[in-house]
Design a protein around this motif. Structure first.
Motif, PDB file in Angstrom:
ATOM      1  N   MET A 197       0.829  -1.206   0.000  1.00  0.00           N
ATOM      2  CA  MET A 197       0.000   0.000   0.000  1.00  0.00           C
ATOM      3  C   MET A 197       0.865   1.258   0.000  1.00  0.00           C
ATOM      4  SD  MET A 197      -2.509   1.425   2.956  1.00  0.00           S
ATOM      5  CE  MET A 197      -1.026   1.634   3.941  1.00  0.00           C
ATOM      6  N   THR A 198       1.936   1.251   0.789  1.00  0.00           N
ATOM      7  CA  THR A 198       2.844   2.397   0.844  1.00  0.00           C
ATOM      8  C   THR A 198       3.430   2.688  -0.524  1.00  0.00           C
ATOM      9  OG1 THR A 198       3.410   1.924   3.156  1.00  0.00           O
ATOM     10  CG2 THR A 198       4.953   3.281   1.904  1.00  0.00           C
ATOM     11  N   ALA A 199       3.892   1.638  -1.213  1.00  0.00           N
ATOM     12  CA  ALA A 199       4.484   1.814  -2.546  1.00  0.00           C
ATOM     13  C   ALA A 199       3.455   2.308  -3.552  1.00  0.00           C
ATOM     14  CB  ALA A 199       5.098   0.507  -3.022  1.00  0.00           C
ATOM     15  N   GLU A 200       2.188   2.058  -3.285  1.00  0.00           N
ATOM     16  CA  GLU A 200       1.122   2.505  -4.181  1.00  0.00           C
ATOM     17  C   GLU A 200       0.752   3.967  -3.959  1.00  0.00           C
ATOM     18  OE1 GLU A 200      -3.666   1.812  -4.957  1.00  0.00           O
ATOM     19  OE2 GLU A 200      -2.556   0.371  -3.727  1.00  0.00           O
ATOM     20  N   ILE A 201       0.639   4.417  -2.695  1.00  0.00           N
ATOM     21  CA  ILE A 201      -0.018   5.706  -2.444  1.00  0.00           C
ATOM     22  C   ILE A 201       0.878   6.797  -1.859  1.00  0.00           C
ATOM     23  CG2 ILE A 201      -2.216   4.521  -2.084  1.00  0.00           C
ATOM     24  CD1 ILE A 201      -1.947   5.117   0.917  1.00  0.00           C
ATOM     25  N   ALA A 202       2.080   6.458  -1.383  1.00  0.00           N
ATOM     26  CA  ALA A 202       2.892   7.440  -0.662  1.00  0.00           C
ATOM     27  C   ALA A 202       4.084   7.904  -1.485  1.00  0.00           C
ATOM     28  CB  ALA A 202       3.377   6.844   0.663  1.00  0.00           C
ATOM     29  N   GLU A 203       4.574   9.091  -1.136  1.00  0.00           N
ATOM     30  CA  GLU A 203       5.812   9.568  -1.751  1.00  0.00           C
ATOM     31  C   GLU A 203       7.031   8.843  -1.201  1.00  0.00           C
ATOM     32  OE1 GLU A 203       2.964  12.871  -2.644  1.00  0.00           O
ATOM     33  OE2 GLU A 203       3.339  11.618  -0.892  1.00  0.00           O
ATOM     34  N   GLY A 204       6.951   8.414   0.072  1.00  0.00           N
ATOM     35  CA  GLY A 204       8.107   7.790   0.687  1.00  0.00           C
ATOM     36  C   GLY A 204       7.733   6.627   1.585  1.00  0.00           C
ATOM     37  N   TRP A 205       8.707   5.769   1.820  1.00  0.00           N
ATOM     38  CA  TRP A 205       8.551   4.589   2.669  1.00  0.00           C
ATOM     39  C   TRP A 205       9.677   4.587   3.691  1.00  0.00           C
ATOM     40  CZ3 TRP A 205      11.214  -0.540   1.340  1.00  0.00           C
ATOM     41  CH2 TRP A 205      10.911  -1.518   2.292  1.00  0.00           C
ATOM     42  N   GLU A 206       9.310   4.348   4.963  1.00  0.00           N
ATOM     43  CA  GLU A 206      10.307   4.291   6.034  1.00  0.00           C
ATOM     44  C   GLU A 206      10.235   2.936   6.734  1.00  0.00           C
ATOM     45  OE1 GLU A 206      11.793   6.653  10.064  1.00  0.00           O
ATOM     46  OE2 GLU A 206       9.915   7.221   9.105  1.00  0.00           O
ATOM     47  N   PRO A 207      11.063   1.987   6.319  1.00  0.00           N
ATOM     48  CA  PRO A 207      11.163   0.726   7.052  1.00  0.00           C
ATOM     49  C   PRO A 207      12.142   0.878   8.215  1.00  0.00           C
ATOM     50  CG  PRO A 207      12.577   0.640   5.134  1.00  0.00           C
ATOM     51  CD  PRO A 207      11.939   2.011   5.135  1.00  0.00           C
ATOM     52  N   ILE A 208      11.991   0.040   9.216  1.00  0.00           N
ATOM     53  CA  ILE A 208      12.914   0.062  10.342  1.00  0.00           C
ATOM     54  C   ILE A 208      13.865  -1.131  10.222  1.00  0.00           C
ATOM     55  CG2 ILE A 208      11.495  -1.333  11.910  1.00  0.00           C
ATOM     56  CD1 ILE A 208      12.295   0.633  14.167  1.00  0.00           C
ATOM     57  N   PHE A 209      15.084  -0.991  10.758  1.00  0.00           N
ATOM     58  CA  PHE A 209      16.073  -2.079  10.755  1.00  0.00           C
ATOM     59  C   PHE A 209      16.245  -2.650   9.338  1.00  0.00           C
ATOM     60  CE2 PHE A 209      14.074  -2.757  15.155  1.00  0.00           C
ATOM     61  CZ  PHE A 209      14.861  -1.769  15.710  1.00  0.00           C
ATOM     62  N   TYR A 210      16.599  -1.770   8.426  1.00  0.00           N
ATOM     63  CA  TYR A 210      16.673  -2.129   6.999  1.00  0.00           C
ATOM     64  C   TYR A 210      17.984  -2.833   6.700  1.00  0.00           C
ATOM     65  CZ  TYR A 210      16.404  -1.345   1.911  1.00  0.00           C
ATOM     66  OH  TYR A 210      16.352  -1.484   0.541  1.00  0.00           O
ATOM     67  N   TYR A 211      17.882  -4.021   6.145  1.00  0.00           N
ATOM     68  CA  TYR A 211      19.016  -4.891   5.819  1.00  0.00           C
ATOM     69  C   TYR A 211      19.113  -4.904   4.295  1.00  0.00           C
ATOM     70  CZ  TYR A 211      21.835  -9.255   6.459  1.00  0.00           C
ATOM     71  OH  TYR A 211      22.830 -10.207   6.482  1.00  0.00           O
ATOM     72  N   PRO A 212      19.997  -4.122   3.689  1.00  0.00           N
ATOM     73  CA  PRO A 212      19.935  -3.931   2.231  1.00  0.00           C
ATOM     74  C   PRO A 212      20.060  -5.206   1.421  1.00  0.00           C
ATOM     75  CG  PRO A 212      21.936  -2.939   3.170  1.00  0.00           C
ATOM     76  CD  PRO A 212      21.046  -3.297   4.303  1.00  0.00           C
ATOM     77  N   GLU A 213      20.911  -6.135   1.854  1.00  0.00           N
ATOM     78  CA  GLU A 213      21.089  -7.368   1.086  1.00  0.00           C
ATOM     79  C   GLU A 213      19.863  -8.285   1.156  1.00  0.00           C
ATOM     80  OE1 GLU A 213      25.091  -5.685   1.858  1.00  0.00           O
ATOM     81  OE2 GLU A 213      23.330  -6.063   3.112  1.00  0.00           O
ATOM     82  N   LYS A 214      18.994  -8.086   2.146  1.00  0.00           N
ATOM     83  CA  LYS A 214      17.811  -8.939   2.299  1.00  0.00           C
ATOM     84  C   LYS A 214      16.533  -8.211   1.900  1.00  0.00           C
ATOM     85  CE  LYS A 214      19.834 -12.292   5.057  1.00  0.00           C
ATOM     86  NZ  LYS A 214      19.548 -13.668   5.436  1.00  0.00           N
ATOM     87  N   ALA A 215      16.649  -6.929   1.537  1.00  0.00           N
ATOM     88  CA  ALA A 215      15.456  -6.117   1.288  1.00  0.00           C
ATOM     89  C   ALA A 215      14.615  -6.675   0.154  1.00  0.00           C
ATOM     90  CB  ALA A 215      15.869  -4.674   0.995  1.00  0.00           C
TER      91      ALA A 215
END
Length: 346
Positions: free
Chosen positions: A178-196
């Motif tokens: 839903m965030t990727a559909e309607i928002a300008e930005g997304w804020e995940p917590i504890f973001y692990y780039p290789e597993k994203a």
């Protein structure tokens, strides 16, 4: 890569505000002011708007349940006005312990409420007469639920912008889509780039397939701890209590979104241990059970060359803003870290 950080209260608010101005000069792009169940963010954001000139000012986060949708929109428009168009509205659901335990309102339908609130806010900012007939919010209130005197109204003042950027803090698959559909930005917590991509890729793709092109590319804000130097490995231990608090203590068994995330990252056994220890009151033992590997993956802690590699990994995974927590004991130390990171990112 843009650089942000959360507001630090360690020296009192007057000192914090002065430090924010120094951080702006050091190259900081955006600062997030939290609410949780502490002081409200709005009064502080308004004050900071008068003390800064370039820095974006973000709520980090407004909780869905604590303001009516129209008041949320009015508040955002007011902050955008006093900052001359520099406000970013971060919103999120928080959790049932805070929403029901502190605010005394039911924690229900976070996805549905988020979608409706975003729609109502954008109506207000476009200065339309607000009319919304959703499952969770009805504006104007139907006659049978009130006096029958309500009528559609539009905000009196002309907002500075009709589209204030909205950043949604989300973790679960449906919420991220839903965030990727309607928002300008997304804020995940504890973001692990290789597993994203493994954890969120499918959800992001589903949301982006329905995204309005007018929103532009989805901006991704992550929140790593930051320490740069040849002798900073011991600071991994500083991060563990924070991870343990969320993985172990932010929710009950079976109702902890952060524990679920650690499981999805591949740390199911460790997540269970951390939670069992934390809920048993053994907070130090819970922190000690947080794997070094996980702390390193979600942080920027190490020599400059290593941090540069990690910044590249975050960027490659799609991150656009590093909203860091500088691990420094004073204002000058935090400013130096932001300057160092700015040099790396440039």
């Amino acid at each position: 890569m843009r650089i942000g950080m959360g507001l630090n209260y360690s020296g009192g608010f007057a000192q914090t505000a002065a430090e924010v101005a120094d951080l702006e000069r050091a190259g900081l792009d955006i600062i997030f002011v939290p609410e949780a169940y502490s002081f409200d963010a709005v009064s502080q954001l308004g004050y900071l708007a008068a003390k800064t000139t370039r820095l974006e000012l973000a709520s980090g986060i407004f909780q869905l349940y604590t303001r009516t949708p129209s008041l949320t929109a009015m508040t955002a428009a007011g902050l955008d006005f006093v900052s001359d168009g520099r406000f970013v509205m971060g919103i999120g659901a928080s959790g049932p312990q805070v929403i029901e335990g502190f605010h005394g309102v039911p924690y229900d339908a976070p996805l549905g409420r988020t979608r409706e609130i975003v729609d109502i806010c954008r109506q207000v900012w476009r200065r339309e007469k607000v009319q919304h007939h959703g499952k969770h919010y009805q504006i104007p209130l139907p006659a049978e639920r009130g006096t029958g005197l309500g009528k559609p109204l539009k905000i009196i003042n002309q907002p500075v912008r009709e589209r204030i950027p909205i950043v949604i803090a989300s973790l679960g698959p449906k919420n991220v889509a839903m965030t990727a559909e309607i928002a300008e930005g997304w804020e995940p917590i504890f973001y692990y780039p290789e597993k994203a991509a493994e954890v969120w890729g499918e959800s992001l793709a589903k949301g982006k397939a329905l995204r309005d092109p007018a929103l532009g590319e989805l901006q991704i804000y992550t929140t790593p701890a930051l320490a740069i130097g040849d002798d900073v490995d011991h600071m991994l231990e500083w991060v563990k209590p924070h991870l343990a608090l969320y993985i172990g203590g932010m929710g009950a068994k079976g109702k902890n979104f952060y524990n679920d995330l650690a499981v999805r990252y591949g740390y199911a056994k460790e997540a269970e241990t951390i939670q069992d220890l934390y809920l048993a009151g053994k907070k130090q033992e819970a922190a000690a059970a947080v794997p070094d590997e996980l702390v390193r993956a979600v942080s920027l802690i190490g020599p400059e060359g290593y941090v540069r590699e990690r910044v590249a990994a975050f960027a490659e995974s799609g991150v656009t803003t590093l909203s860091v927590t500088p691990l420094a004991g004073d204002g000058p130390g935090r400013i130096r870290l932001i300057e160092q990171l700015r040099a790396i990112c440039d």
